[in-house]
Design a protein around this motif. Structure first.
Motif, mmCIF file in Angstrom:
data_model
loop_
_atom_site.group_PDB
_atom_site.id
_atom_site.type_symbol
_atom_site.label_atom_id
_atom_site.label_comp_id
_atom_site.label_asym_id
_atom_site.label_seq_id
_atom_site.Cartn_x
_atom_site.Cartn_y
_atom_site.Cartn_z
ATOM 1 N N SER A 158 2.856 26.004 -2.294
ATOM 2 C CA SER A 158 1.460 25.676 -1.180
ATOM 3 C C SER A 158 1.841 24.433 -0.309
ATOM 4 N N PRO A 159 0.512 24.349 0.731
ATOM 5 C CA PRO A 159 0.502 23.025 1.621
ATOM 6 C C PRO A 159 0.587 21.647 0.822
ATOM 7 N N MET A 160 1.106 20.662 1.412
ATOM 8 C CA MET A 160 1.729 19.626 0.576
ATOM 9 C C MET A 160 1.173 18.449 1.672
ATOM 10 N N ASP A 161 0.797 17.530 0.892
ATOM 11 C CA ASP A 161 0.446 15.856 1.800
ATOM 12 C C ASP A 161 1.892 15.678 2.018
ATOM 13 N N PHE A 162 2.158 14.803 3.442
ATOM 14 C CA PHE A 162 3.330 13.924 3.274
ATOM 15 C C PHE A 162 3.855 12.823 2.027
ATOM 16 N N PRO A 163 5.535 13.434 1.989
ATOM 17 C CA PRO A 163 5.898 12.044 1.529
ATOM 18 C C PRO A 163 5.263 10.877 1.567
ATOM 19 N N ASN A 164 5.807 10.387 0.219
ATOM 20 C CA ASN A 164 5.381 8.907 0.156
ATOM 21 C C ASN A 164 6.457 8.069 0.648
ATOM 22 N N LEU A 165 7.194 8.108 1.501
ATOM 23 C CA LEU A 165 8.813 7.148 1.996
ATOM 24 C C LEU A 165 8.293 5.751 2.262
ATOM 25 N N GLN A 166 7.947 5.566 1.819
ATOM 26 C CA GLN A 166 7.372 3.604 2.197
ATOM 27 C C GLN A 166 8.795 2.619 2.184
ATOM 28 N N ASN A 167 8.694 2.663 0.763
ATOM 29 C CA ASN A 167 10.068 1.922 0.395
ATOM 30 C C ASN A 167 11.130 2.684 0.556
ATOM 31 N N LEU A 168 11.710 3.266 1.906
ATOM 32 C CA LEU A 168 12.780 3.449 1.634
ATOM 33 C C LEU A 168 13.189 2.742 3.399
ATOM 34 N N MET A 169 13.519 1.643 3.284
ATOM 35 C CA MET A 169 13.013 0.520 4.222
ATOM 36 C C MET A 169 14.467 1.184 5.088
ATOM 37 N N GLU A 170 15.194 1.576 4.465
ATOM 38 C CA GLU A 170 17.529 1.673 5.478
ATOM 39 C C GLU A 170 17.764 3.099 5.685
ATOM 40 N N MET A 171 15.996 3.322 5.829
ATOM 41 C CA MET A 171 16.135 5.639 6.564
ATOM 42 C C MET A 171 15.648 4.855 8.318
ATOM 43 N N ASP A 172 17.335 5.894 9.009
ATOM 44 C CA ASP A 172 17.915 5.976 9.821
ATOM 45 C C ASP A 172 17.533 7.418 10.683
ATOM 46 N N LYS A 173 17.230 8.294 9.973
ATOM 47 C CA LYS A 173 17.262 9.399 9.988
ATOM 48 C C LYS A 173 16.540 9.801 8.894
ATOM 49 N N LEU A 174 15.731 10.919 9.288
ATOM 50 C CA LEU A 174 14.245 11.675 8.513
ATOM 51 C C LEU A 174 14.105 12.983 9.390
ATOM 52 N N VAL A 175 13.846 14.189 8.685
ATOM 53 C CA VAL A 175 14.121 15.824 9.464
ATOM 54 C C VAL A 175 13.046 16.542 8.190
ATOM 55 N N LEU A 176 11.980 16.572 8.203
ATOM 56 C CA LEU A 176 11.088 17.425 6.883
ATOM 57 C C LEU A 176 11.048 18.997 8.116
ATOM 58 N N ARG A 177 11.176 19.931 7.765
ATOM 59 C CA ARG A 177 11.455 20.651 8.975
ATOM 60 C C ARG A 177 10.474 22.441 7.940
ATOM 61 N N ASN A 178 9.679 22.697 8.225
ATOM 62 C CA ASN A 178 9.336 24.301 8.116
ATOM 63 C C ASN A 178 9.203 23.587 5.971
ATOM 64 N N CYS A 179 8.132 22.795 6.025
ATOM 65 C CA CYS A 179 7.494 21.882 4.242
ATOM 66 C C CYS A 179 6.042 22.037 3.795
ATOM 67 N N SER A 180 5.227 23.164 5.057
ATOM 68 C CA SER A 180 4.284 23.171 4.651
ATOM 69 C C SER A 180 3.090 22.016 4.275
ATOM 70 N N ILE A 181 4.143 20.590 5.194
ATOM 71 C CA ILE A 181 3.400 19.967 5.302
ATOM 72 C C ILE A 181 1.666 19.688 6.056
ATOM 73 N N THR A 182 0.579 19.885 5.205
ATOM 74 C CA THR A 182 -0.789 19.205 6.485
ATOM 75 C C THR A 182 -0.508 18.451 6.917
ATOM 76 N N ASP A 183 -0.318 17.457 6.402
ATOM 77 C CA ASP A 183 -0.990 15.639 6.349
ATOM 78 C C ASP A 183 -0.930 15.218 7.860
ATOM 79 N N SER A 184 -1.743 14.429 7.995
ATOM 80 C CA SER A 184 -0.720 13.449 9.703
ATOM 81 C C SER A 184 0.589 12.201 8.638
ATOM 82 N N ILE A 185 1.109 11.872 9.421
ATOM 83 C CA ILE A 185 2.548 11.167 9.716
ATOM 84 C C ILE A 185 2.107 10.047 9.913
ATOM 85 N N PRO A 186 1.780 8.856 9.104
ATOM 86 C CA PRO A 186 1.495 8.113 8.316
ATOM 87 C C PRO A 186 1.904 6.745 9.125
ATOM 88 N N ASP A 187 1.372 5.567 9.650
ATOM 89 C CA ASP A 187 1.619 4.672 10.643
ATOM 90 C C ASP A 187 2.843 4.179 11.042
#
Length: 275
Positions: free
Chosen positions: A246-275
């Protein structure tokens, strides 16, 4: 009358020669293991093995190139170096057209199975859990069905490579019990590869957070992105692709402060990208 010295020397040399010959001759595969290997060869449609009790002295090995070969390794140190057992089987690029034999689970000393780049079909047997496997590869075959949950019971397993097959469904959750696992590759489409296993289990995420040395993860899952992914604070590269459900919200990634690369492809995300 004593024999001449040169005759004594000759008898002594012959004695050493025959002793070495008989020691070599005595390094044999047990009869039941020979029968098991014959069954395995038949089910794989493998015509490259010359199977007998003495096969560990060269009856298994055929090398065409570095990428196409039959190689079987034996440990012949049992019972004062008189008994051999098969520990490694590599059959790479030999166009084998059979199935993966359940009888491989009867080779109780087997540590490696590598059946890379053949035409093997059918499902993955469950008998692997009975043997101390360290590495299992079925890369580039025609295997179908799902990965059996029994593979999660192989505590010694370090590498599981099942890319480029026709496997389907999510990975069994109990693969997370494989504490020795260093490498896991499985694709559901041509562009999707597993590198780590995740499940809806905060404790498991936190343990991975402390021990993950590569700081890298890819995820394929049959459902939504797990809400407990946020404790993986050391991740620098996260790729989640081709999720079903089913469609899903954008995942909570706020604690991943060291992230350099993020790929979310074909994941049925209907939410907006957080600021």
């Amino acid at each position: 009358m004593e024999p001449p010295p040169f005759l004594l020397l000759l008898f002594l040399l012959l004695g050493f020669s025959f002793s070495g010959h008989f020691t070599c001759q005595a390094q044999l595969l047990p009869d039941d293991e020979v029968q098991t290997l014959e069954t395995i060869a038949s089910r794989l449609n493998n015509r490259y093995w010359n199977i007998s009790n003495t096969s560990c002295r060269g009856g298994f090995n055929v090398n065409f190139t570095d990428d196409y070969f039959s190689n079987v390794t034996c440990n012949c140190t049992f019972k004062s170096s008189t008994v051999c057992h098969v520990t490694n089987i590599q059959l790479k690029g030999l166009n084998l057209t059979g199935v993966i034999p359940d009888e491989l689970g009867n080779l109780t000393y087997l540590q490696e199975i590598d059946l890379t780049r053949n035409y093997l079909n059918g499902s993955i047997p469950t008998s692997r859990a009975r043997i101390p496997l360290v590495s299992l590869s079925g890369l580039g075959n025609r295997l179908s069905g799902s990965i059996p949950k029994e593979i999660g019971d192989i505590a010694t397993l370090e590498e599981l490579v099942l890319e480029n097959n026709q496997l389907e469904g999510p990975l069994p959750e109990n693969l997370g019990n494989l504490r020795s696992l260093r490498r896991l590759l499985k694709n559901l489409t041509d562009s999707v590869t597993w590198e780590y296993i995740f499940r809806e289990d905060t404790r498991f995420y936190r343990e991975l957070d402390r021990t993950c040395e590569t700081r890298y993860a890819r995820l394929i899952h049959g459902g939504p992105i797990p809400s407990t992914i946020s404790p993986l604070t050391k991740l620098t590269d996260l790729r989640i692709t081709d999720l079903k459900g089913s469609p899903m919200d954008f995942p909570n990634l706020q604690n991943l402060m060291e992230m350099d690369k993020l790929v979310l492809r074909n994941c049925s995300i209907t939410d907006s990208i957080p600021d």
